[in-house]
Write a protein that holds these residues in place. Structure first.
Motif, PDB file in Angstrom:
ATOM      1  N   ARG A 144      -2.004  -0.213  -5.736  1.00 19.51           N
ATOM      2  CA  ARG A 144      -0.738  -0.203  -6.681  1.00 19.51           C
ATOM      3  C   ARG A 144       0.635  -0.303  -5.981  1.00 19.51           C
ATOM      4  O   ARG A 144       0.692   0.296  -4.956  1.00 19.51           O
ATOM      5  CB  ARG A 144      -0.875   1.388  -7.316  1.00 19.51           C
ATOM      6  N   HIS A 162      -4.186   9.706   3.628  1.00 20.51           N
ATOM      7  CA  HIS A 162      -4.793  10.220   2.460  1.00 20.51           C
ATOM      8  C   HIS A 162      -6.406  10.272   3.014  1.00 20.51           C
ATOM      9  O   HIS A 162      -6.945   9.376   2.639  1.00 20.51           O
ATOM     10  CB  HIS A 162      -4.495   9.258   1.064  1.00 20.51           C
ATOM     11  N   ARG A 199      -0.083   5.434   1.573  1.00 22.86           N
ATOM     12  CA  ARG A 199      -0.986   6.299   2.481  1.00 22.86           C
ATOM     13  C   ARG A 199      -2.314   5.878   2.407  1.00 22.86           C
ATOM     14  O   ARG A 199      -3.146   5.900   3.428  1.00 22.86           O
ATOM     15  CB  ARG A 199      -0.732   7.657   2.080  1.00 22.86           C
ATOM     16  N   VAL A 200      -2.848   5.081   1.143  1.00 23.90           N
ATOM     17  CA  VAL A 200      -4.211   4.762   1.190  1.00 23.90           C
ATOM     18  C   VAL A 200      -4.440   3.655   2.251  1.00 23.90           C
ATOM     19  O   VAL A 200      -5.374   3.597   3.095  1.00 23.90           O
ATOM     20  CB  VAL A 200      -4.442   4.257  -0.185  1.00 23.90           C
ATOM     21  N   ARG A 211      -1.120  18.178  -1.378  1.00 22.28           N
ATOM     22  CA  ARG A 211      -0.637  16.938  -1.700  1.00 22.28           C
ATOM     23  C   ARG A 211       0.789  17.258  -1.802  1.00 22.28           C
ATOM     24  O   ARG A 211       1.370  18.339  -2.413  1.00 22.28           O
ATOM     25  CB  ARG A 211      -1.026  16.259  -2.925  1.00 22.28           C
ATOM     26  N   PRO A 256      -8.069   2.090  -5.185  1.00 23.54           N
ATOM     27  CA  PRO A 256      -8.141   3.805  -5.243  1.00 23.54           C
ATOM     28  C   PRO A 256      -7.710   4.408  -6.573  1.00 23.54           C
ATOM     29  O   PRO A 256      -8.067   5.704  -6.795  1.00 23.54           O
ATOM     30  CB  PRO A 256      -6.987   4.140  -4.073  1.00 23.54           C
ATOM     31  N   GLY A 257      -7.141   3.682  -7.583  1.00 25.69           N
ATOM     32  CA  GLY A 257      -6.727   4.264  -8.667  1.00 25.69           C
ATOM     33  C   GLY A 257      -5.279   5.294  -8.292  1.00 25.69           C
ATOM     34  O   GLY A 257      -5.182   5.625  -7.405  1.00 25.69           O
ATOM     35  N   PRO A 258      -4.394   5.254  -9.384  1.00 29.34           N
ATOM     36  CA  PRO A 258      -4.526   4.774 -10.526  1.00 29.34           C
ATOM     37  C   PRO A 258      -4.220   3.230 -10.626  1.00 29.34           C
ATOM     38  O   PRO A 258      -3.315   2.642  -9.904  1.00 29.34           O
ATOM     39  CB  PRO A 258      -3.369   5.406 -11.734  1.00 29.34           C
ATOM     40  N   GLN A 283       3.835   1.425  -5.503  1.00 28.31           N
ATOM     41  CA  GLN A 283       4.166   2.774  -5.476  1.00 28.31           C
ATOM     42  C   GLN A 283       5.600   3.040  -5.615  1.00 28.31           C
ATOM     43  O   GLN A 283       6.498   3.279  -5.091  1.00 28.31           O
ATOM     44  CB  GLN A 283       3.845   3.236  -4.162  1.00 28.31           C
TER      45      GLN A 283
HETATM   46  N1  ASP Z   1      -4.146   7.665  -5.838  1.00 27.02           N
HETATM   47  C1  ASP Z   1      -3.616   7.145  -4.555  1.00 27.02           C
HETATM   48  C2  ASP Z   1      -2.783   7.968  -3.946  1.00 27.02           C
HETATM   49  O1  ASP Z   1      -2.493   9.238  -4.044  1.00 27.02           O
HETATM   50  C3  ASP Z   1      -3.200   5.731  -4.571  1.00 27.02           C
HETATM   51  C4  ASP Z   1      -2.149   5.651  -5.698  1.00 27.02           C
HETATM   52  O2  ASP Z   1      -1.556   6.643  -6.165  1.00 27.02           O
HETATM   53  O3  ASP Z   1      -1.681   4.504  -5.920  1.00 27.02           O
HETATM   54  O4  ASP Z   1      -2.135   7.550  -2.775  1.00 27.02           O
END
Ligand code: ASP
Length: 321
Positions: free
Chosen positions: A233, A146, A179-180, A118, A273-275, A235
């Motif tokens: 979320r 992702h 990225r999701v 990552r 997707p969380g968080p 970001q």
């Molecule tokens: N866990 C996901 C990501 O790493 C979504 C997020 O962080 O909001 O992109």
């Protein structure tokens, strides 16, 4: 991807790395989803440990924080019998390229079989993959891709709805930095779903229609008659300055609650997707409603999908024996 696309690749996934969903064929995506289906059952058994990756070394290399992704990759690798090392790397923007490449070369010299990476920069994982000779999985690179998140989302949807083709899917929130969103758009389009993206103008990429989606700037209009609602979320870590006037106003216009969800089909399902930021992009009570929300199931599918990706990529590796 290091190997060209193939439609008839038998039981061997025709890529050394999994860097993104873009470029994967429908057959390759379905191959990974079918493989993951078997690992759902393995993960529900009391005895989960498999022998498949015995003797293999897997390194989790995270330049950004993570809870679900890192833990589920670790669990997936351990359930397949591999040895796993977790490395969290403090990020220094001054040394950027140098740190990344040096770290890649150092780890490569230790002969890992798979590196799971990552990185906060879009393209950072691809750059690293070019410096090593093991398989590399992108666990999220900046706002680019992702892939395992999109695969686990697809597996979750497929198990509930039988198929992805023909579904109306709304991806809502901070599209610009997500990225999701990108990985899901590629996957859903490839498997024949219709995708709408819903965001305030400040969080909508200017060339979004090039990705084959329909943009909406109004949540209720965008949700009309959709089957699946994916919430994202804000970001904040990728934002410079402020993109929304206030959290309260954001929730008022773009936060999902039961009232707004009424615009979607009566049996529409909610994903995240969380968080999760409860009360920002999603109402807390709706997020916990097991009849409408797939959020917990997504986490379970995450382990199965990551087992499938590790299985698929290591099938192509030379034996170390
Ligand atoms: N866990 C996901 C990501 O790493 C979504 C997020 O962080 O909001 O992109």
């Amino acid at each position: 991807m290091t190997t060209p696309d193939s439609d008839a690749f038998g039981s061997r996934f025709p890529h050394r790395d999994l860097l993104g969903i873009a470029g994967l064929s429908p057959q390759e995506i379905v191959f990974l989803l079918d493989l993951a289906e078997g690992y759902v059952e393995v993960s529900r058994r009391a005895e989960k440990k498999q022998e498949l990756l015995r003797g293999r070394t897997i390194i989790n290399l995270f330049f950004e924080s993570s809870t679900r992704t890192r833990t589920s990759f670790e669990l997936a690798a351990k359930r397949l019998g591999a040895d796993v090392i977790n490395m969290s790397v403090a990020w220094s923007s001054i040394k950027k390229g140098e740190t990344l490449i040096d770290t890649a070369m150092t780890l490569n010299a230790m002969h890992p079989d798979v590196l799971i990476v990552r990185h906060p920069d879009s393209g950072g994982v691809k750059l690293l993959s070019e410096k090593v000779n093991c398989a590399v999985i992108n666990a999220g690179d900046g706002s680019h891709e992702h892939p395992t998140q999109a695969l686990l989302d697809a597996l979750t949807i497929r198990r509930r709805r039988g198929s992805i083709a023909g579904l109306e899917v709304a991806v809502c929130g901070d599209i610009s930095h997500s990225r999701v969103a990108r990985s899901n758009i590629h996957l859903l389009n490839t498997l024949g779903a219709r995708v709408r993206v819903i965001a305030p103008p400040t969080l909508m990429p200017s060339a979004i229609d090039r990705l084959g989606v329909t943009p909406y700037f109004d949540l209720c209009a965008g949700l009309k008659d959709c089957d699946i609602v994916m919430m994202l979320r804000l970001q904040n870590e990728r934002m410079q300055g402020s993109y929304v006037p206030s959290i309260r106003e954001y929730f008022h216009f773009f936060g999902l609650d039961r009232e707004k969800l009424k615009n979607a089909k009566p049996d529409a399902l909610v994903m995240h997707p969380g968080p999760m930021n409860r009360g920002v992009e999603i109402d807390s009570e709706l997020a916990d409603d097991i009849d409408r929300s797939l959020i917990r199931e997504q986490v379970e599918m995450g382990v199965a999908v990551r087992m499938a990706c590790l299985d698929a990529l290591t099938r192509g590796l030379q034996s170390n024996a």
